[in-house]
Design an enzyme around this catalytic site. Structure first.
Site, PDB file in Angstrom:
ATOM      1  N   GLU A  65      40.737  36.727  66.881  1.00 21.31           N
ATOM      2  CA  GLU A  65      41.271  35.624  67.673  1.00 21.31           C
ATOM      3  C   GLU A  65      42.688  35.927  68.152  1.00 21.31           C
ATOM      4  O   GLU A  65      43.043  35.650  69.309  1.00 21.31           O
ATOM      5  CB  GLU A  65      41.275  34.333  66.845  1.00 21.31           C
ATOM      6  N   CYS A  92      39.679  32.052  60.054  1.00 21.47           N
ATOM      7  CA  CYS A  92      40.208  31.867  58.699  1.00 21.47           C
ATOM      8  C   CYS A  92      41.124  30.653  58.634  1.00 21.47           C
ATOM      9  O   CYS A  92      41.724  30.244  59.630  1.00 21.47           O
ATOM     10  CB  CYS A  92      40.945  33.126  58.239  1.00 21.47           C
TER      11      CYS A  92
END
Length: 326
Positions: A65, A92
């Site tokens: 990301e 995460c």
């Protein structure tokens, strides 16, 4: 946009995530392979275009990301509030070697997030998804879930079963023997031996039985390929299967190749401790009359709960890959 149209687009961009994720196959370990793609509507509103993409390159460095957002051109930054980010694994939600990716996604203000599968790691396990939804972001989960889990099957097995992903590997003649009256057979070709070394470079640990170790003194390294050699284990009465699997888990070794003789391989099969089989079969036939050859060792039988999902042919040898029937 119809639901079917949206679903097709979601799968299209998730497949691109999987393509990108595979680029980190060796360097991302022990982290999972993850890809991310950011898309926004075209100016006409009739289609979509990619404005950013990335993958997790190396453990300890930016996640997929982060790299995807970093690739967005300055002139496209204003498009983020109307964009969707696709990620093959749940972002995460904890501080590790890098900050939480779900917080970054929230800060960037994207409209929608599409996740391939939930992260099994104890510090994530849905927390990233929950945090993004709490801020009002639309989150879709489970697009190409099977493919996303399969890509990181070692990572999932390690965290869900608390043991390494186990690959049983052997080479046999066309009539099903692994040696000739106790003597080693030259079953693999120079090219397929190189493929074995490639496999070793992609896995974390390797195991042989005590007898194989004492008779053949195998090096079990990657001298015919590039990469790191797997951690070496020898199965014995003093160092049993459960002990070795526990040590692999404690050391963070997510995969194990078993290259032993029949007894070693069969012991794993009998305990149902395997995830894949890799069987190389040559054109050799040491019992031309179709009779059992006294003193020669039969290869293990393929378990009934195994299904062949991939075959390759090189130099008249066939390599078959089996997995558990799901």
């Amino acid at each position: 946009m119809t639901t079917d149209r949206q679903h097709s687009l979601d799968e299209l961009f998730m497949r691109r995530c999987l393509q990108l994720a595979r680029c980190g196959r060796n360097e991302s370990r022990p982290n999972p392979m993850v890809g991310a793609v950011i898309v926004c509507p075209t100016s006409t509103g009739c289609g979509w275009r990619i404005i950013g993409e990335g993958y997790h390159v190396r453990c300890g460095e930016g996640h997929a990301e982060v790299n995807a957002f970093a690739s967005v051109r300055p002139e496209d930054e204003h498009l983020l509030p109307q964009s969707t980010i696709y990620v093959s694994l749940e972002p995460c939600a904890h501080y590790g070697k890098t900050p939480p990716c779900c917080d970054l996604i929230v800060a960037k203000g994207v409209k929608r997030v599409v996740v391939g599968c939930v992260d099994p790691f104890a510090k994530v396990q849905g927390r990233g998804i929950a945090r993004m939804r709490e801020t009002g972001i639309e989150v879709t989960v489970g697009v190409l879930e099977h493919e996303c889990r399969w890509l990181n099957r070692r990572f999932f097995t390690f965290h869900e079963k608390k043991r390494p992903y186990i690959i049983l590997k052997w080479a046999q003649t066309s009539d099903g023997f692994i040696d000739d009256n106790g003597h080693a057979l030259a079953i693999s070709t120079p090219f397929t031996k190189m493929l074995v070394h490639q496999l070793r470079a992609e896995e974390d640990a390797i195991l042989v039985g005590r007898v194989t170790d004492e008779r053949e003194h195998p090096r079990l390294d990657v001298r015919e390929w590039s990469g790191r050699s797997p951690v070496r284990f020898v199965l014995s009465h003093e160092n049993g299967i459960e002990q070795i699997l526990s040590e692999c888990y404690e050391r963070g070794l997510q995969s194990l190749i078993v290259e032993g003789g029949r007894m070693t391989l069969q012991s794993f099969i009998d305990l149902d401790l395997w995830d894949e089989l890799r069987v190389e079969t040559s054109a050799q036939n040491i019992s031309p009359n179709g009779e059992m050859k006294n003193g020669s060792t039969c290869a293990p039988m393929i378990p009934q709960n195994a299904i062949c999902y991939r075959t390759e042919s090189y130099d008249n040898n066939t390599i078959a890959w089996y997995k558990l029937i799901s």
